[in-house]
Design a protein around this motif. Structure first.
Motif, PDB file in Angstrom:
ATOM      1  N   SER A 114       0.785 -24.540 -68.601  1.00  0.00           N
ATOM      2  CA  SER A 114       2.141 -24.835 -68.133  1.00  0.00           C
ATOM      3  C   SER A 114       3.016 -23.587 -68.191  1.00  0.00           C
ATOM      4  CB  SER A 114       2.762 -25.945 -68.984  1.00  0.00           C
ATOM      5  OG  SER A 114       1.995 -27.122 -68.914  1.00  0.00           O
ATOM      6  N   SER A 115       2.858 -22.812 -69.257  1.00  0.00           N
ATOM      7  CA  SER A 115       3.635 -21.585 -69.408  1.00  0.00           C
ATOM      8  C   SER A 115       3.258 -20.563 -68.335  1.00  0.00           C
ATOM      9  CB  SER A 115       3.403 -21.000 -70.801  1.00  0.00           C
ATOM     10  OG  SER A 115       4.037 -19.748 -70.938  1.00  0.00           O
ATOM     11  N   GLU A 116       1.951 -20.442 -68.053  1.00  0.00           N
ATOM     12  CA  GLU A 116       1.484 -19.492 -67.042  1.00  0.00           C
ATOM     13  C   GLU A 116       1.992 -19.874 -65.652  1.00  0.00           C
ATOM     14  OE1 GLU A 116      -1.033 -16.572 -67.438  1.00  0.00           O
ATOM     15  OE2 GLU A 116       0.420 -16.796 -69.050  1.00  0.00           O
ATOM     16  N   ALA A 118       4.679 -21.516 -64.973  1.00  0.00           N
ATOM     17  CA  ALA A 118       6.122 -21.279 -64.921  1.00  0.00           C
ATOM     18  C   ALA A 118       6.457 -19.795 -64.840  1.00  0.00           C
ATOM     19  CB  ALA A 118       6.784 -21.902 -66.147  1.00  0.00           C
ATOM     20  N   LYS A 119       5.678 -18.938 -65.523  1.00  0.00           N
ATOM     21  CA  LYS A 119       6.005 -17.515 -65.619  1.00  0.00           C
ATOM     22  C   LYS A 119       5.409 -16.682 -64.496  1.00  0.00           C
ATOM     23  CE  LYS A 119       4.431 -16.642 -69.690  1.00  0.00           C
ATOM     24  NZ  LYS A 119       4.110 -15.910 -70.939  1.00  0.00           N
ATOM     25  N   ARG A 120       4.278 -17.103 -63.949  1.00  0.00           N
ATOM     26  CA  ARG A 120       3.582 -16.286 -62.949  1.00  0.00           C
ATOM     27  C   ARG A 120       3.628 -16.983 -61.595  1.00  0.00           C
ATOM     28  NH1 ARG A 120       0.557 -12.443 -65.820  1.00  0.00           N
ATOM     29  NH2 ARG A 120       0.282 -12.962 -68.027  1.00  0.00           N
ATOM     30  N   PRO A 121       4.459 -16.484 -60.675  1.00  0.00           N
ATOM     31  CA  PRO A 121       4.612 -17.158 -59.376  1.00  0.00           C
ATOM     32  C   PRO A 121       3.305 -17.288 -58.596  1.00  0.00           C
ATOM     33  CG  PRO A 121       6.363 -15.556 -59.713  1.00  0.00           C
ATOM     34  CD  PRO A 121       5.376 -15.350 -60.818  1.00  0.00           C
TER      35      PRO A 121
END
Length: 218
Positions: A114-116, A118-121
């Motif tokens: 989920s973090s990836e 959100a952070k990596r378009p």
């Protein structure tokens, strides 16, 4: 048209050709995963798997979109019988691509996933393409197609968006549009040019407003 008369494929020939396609696509996928597990895929087998399944997805999406023009140019309407199968393999390769990333890169850490996203378009773009392919695969069965009616074609026109997102994910992950990505983008423009009339009709249908319903006199 390349042929003077339409080319017809008998049922035995269709069965043979479909079997060969299954054996090639499944066999190549299984062999690549076997090579990765047995450390025969280079210094970074996980990256090798990601590259193979990712590029394989793009190639299969291209194949899906070129079947219809090829069926007209030959002409050979029986080629259309392969489109659904190739499209399902595009989803299968995309699912393997995502599973490789989730299992080997993230170690099944869904919070990190989920973090990836959100952070990596570029990961968000690739995940969006996967979700669209999932929707197209689920609705590819004839029973669902009948229930959806006209909405089915509207949904399955999203395959063009799938190809665009897959190429954007690929180019973004390499951080360049030169080299192989440039070739793929040029091929995409060529594919879209061959389908320009269909895309035009689809765009006009989206912009066309429904006729107002006449009110009954009281």
């Amino acid at each position: 048209m390349l042929l003077k008369k339409p080319l017809r494929l008998s049922r035995p020939w269709l069965l043979v050709l479909k079997t060969l396609v299954h054996l090639y696509l499944l066999g190549y996928l299984a062999l690549t995963f076997y090579q990765a597990v047995t450390d025969q895929l280079g210094a970074d087998p996980v990256q090798g798997l990601l590259n193979f399944t990712g590029i394989g997805t793009v190639n299969l999406l291209f194949a899906t979109l070129t079947i219809s023009p090829m069926a007209r140019w030959l002409p050979c309407g029986d080629l259309m019988r392969f489109r659904r199968m190739v499209g399902l393999y595009a989803f299968a390769y995309a699912a393997c691509h995502f599973s490789t990333y989730l299992v080997f890169e993230l170690q099944l850490n869904f919070a990190l996933l989920s973090s990836e996203i959100a952070k990596r378009p570029y990961i968000l773009v690739g995940f969006s393409a996967l979700m669209l392919l999932l929707a197209l695969s689920i609705t590819s069965f004839m029973a669902i197609r009948r229930k959806m009616g006209k909405r089915w074609q509207q949904l399955h026109n999203m395959v063009y968006l799938c190809l665009f997102l897959a190429l954007l994910h690929y180019s973004w992950s390499l951080k360049t549009v030169w080299g192989d990505p440039l070739i793929y983008w040029a091929a995409t423009l060529l594919v879209l040019y061959t389908r320009r009339q269909k895309l035009k009709n689809w765009w006009l249908s989206k912009r066309r407003k429904p006729a107002p319903v006449a009110k009954r006199a009281s």
